[in-house]
Design a protein around this motif. Sequence first.
Motif, PDB file in Angstrom:
ATOM      1  N   GLU A  84     -19.265  14.590  29.679  1.00 33.66           N
ATOM      2  CA  GLU A  84     -19.162  13.427  28.621  1.00 33.66           C
ATOM      3  C   GLU A  84     -20.486  12.890  28.519  1.00 33.66           C
ATOM      4  N   TYR A  85     -21.416  12.469  29.489  1.00 29.55           N
ATOM      5  CA  TYR A  85     -22.636  11.872  29.370  1.00 29.55           C
ATOM      6  C   TYR A  85     -23.505  12.636  28.555  1.00 29.55           C
ATOM      7  N   ARG A 126     -22.708  15.145  26.535  1.00 28.82           N
ATOM      8  CA  ARG A 126     -22.266  15.038  25.091  1.00 28.82           C
ATOM      9  C   ARG A 126     -22.932  14.052  24.336  1.00 28.82           C
ATOM     10  N   ASP A 127     -22.652  12.790  24.941  1.00 25.09           N
ATOM     11  CA  ASP A 127     -23.002  11.668  24.236  1.00 25.09           C
ATOM     12  C   ASP A 127     -24.528  11.737  23.962  1.00 25.09           C
ATOM     13  N   HIS A 128     -25.389  12.222  25.022  1.00 23.35           N
ATOM     14  CA  HIS A 128     -26.720  12.179  24.687  1.00 23.35           C
ATOM     15  C   HIS A 128     -27.295  13.569  24.050  1.00 23.35           C
ATOM     16  N   GLY A 129     -26.562  14.357  23.442  1.00 21.34           N
ATOM     17  CA  GLY A 129     -27.052  15.591  22.950  1.00 21.34           C
ATOM     18  C   GLY A 129     -27.406  16.723  23.667  1.00 21.34           C
ATOM     19  N   ASP A 133     -22.655  20.229  23.222  1.00 22.34           N
ATOM     20  CA  ASP A 133     -22.129  19.986  22.033  1.00 22.34           C
ATOM     21  C   ASP A 133     -20.845  19.712  21.875  1.00 22.34           C
TER      22      ASP A 133
END
Length: 344
Positions: free
Chosen positions: A251-252, A254-257, A260
């Motif tokens: 999740e971390y 994903r939140d930082h790109g 995807d």
Amino acid sequence: MNWLTNLVRPKIRNLVPKKDVPENLWVKCPSCEHMLFRKDVEKSSMVCSRCGHHMRLPARKRLEMLFDGGNYTEIQLPVPAPDPLKFKDLKKYPDRLKDAQTKTGEKDALIVAHGWLAGMPVVVAAFNFDFMGGSMGVAVGEGLVQAAEVAVQQRAALIVIPASGGARMQEGILSLMQMARSTVAVQRVREARLPYIVLLTDPTTGGVTASFAMLGDVTLSEPGAVIGFAGARVIENTIRQKLPEGFQRAEYLRDHGMVDLVVHRKDIKSTIARIISIMTHRDAPSELAPAYLSTVEETDSPLPLPPPGDPEAAARADGRPADPSDEVSEDDEGPEDPTQHGDK
């Protein structure tokens, strides 16, 4: 009182014969530590019903979940030299290989297979973490190369599911060479204009993360998966700083790109099917389209793409996604004050 010792103790018979008592009836969730009935956990694809923790799956189980009807054709991989460096720590490397092969019933940490996913041809390379931590040696590198070659030959999408601690130290520099080999193999798939999809699972670390695992056209991950290069404790001791909450979790990232989508295990097949359908302009069954992907706009014909290997042309390609704020009309001369938009 010696007569007491002459008494014959009565035999207590078990109500259920021992041979009829199944073993491992319960599974302890590694996250919430709740005891779960094994059959219920297996029905939910090894996902905890209490906290949603995704437990690790063997490679063959993942193949069964992805391929239509659970049917696939395994690609037999060549067996390299078992001990190229004559490596020995507490145990000889060939002995460790034999132990892992006995434990898992597999020849090495990677299984490659081809078949159909939602009626579309795919090649899947799945790692087995139970085999020496899913470490990448020469055999695994050769498997990834062959997976890419078969994908190109069959004009199929390539799906890789890593679960690995990184390079296999018992093979030294030969193991590290597989990082470059797997990267070149991925490039061949891209040059053939075929989808390359990566599903990151727990854990994906080390040389695997530093090579093919982070090169997907689309990078998916299961919830809570540990993804990174070095361990969090090693990083903290190196930089002498406290890492953010959830660092190296799916999740971390994903939140930082870096990732995807984080996808629940029950939605993985439908999500991958939808992605391949969009990328190849093929129709996937409507029941396989998750709600959060159904809004993606599709076209009847592929976008005009530049030749592979030309990043400058790719940036100028027609149909390339663009930020609407980047569009400037011919009459727009820009703000009079150059500091109005930008750093002062």
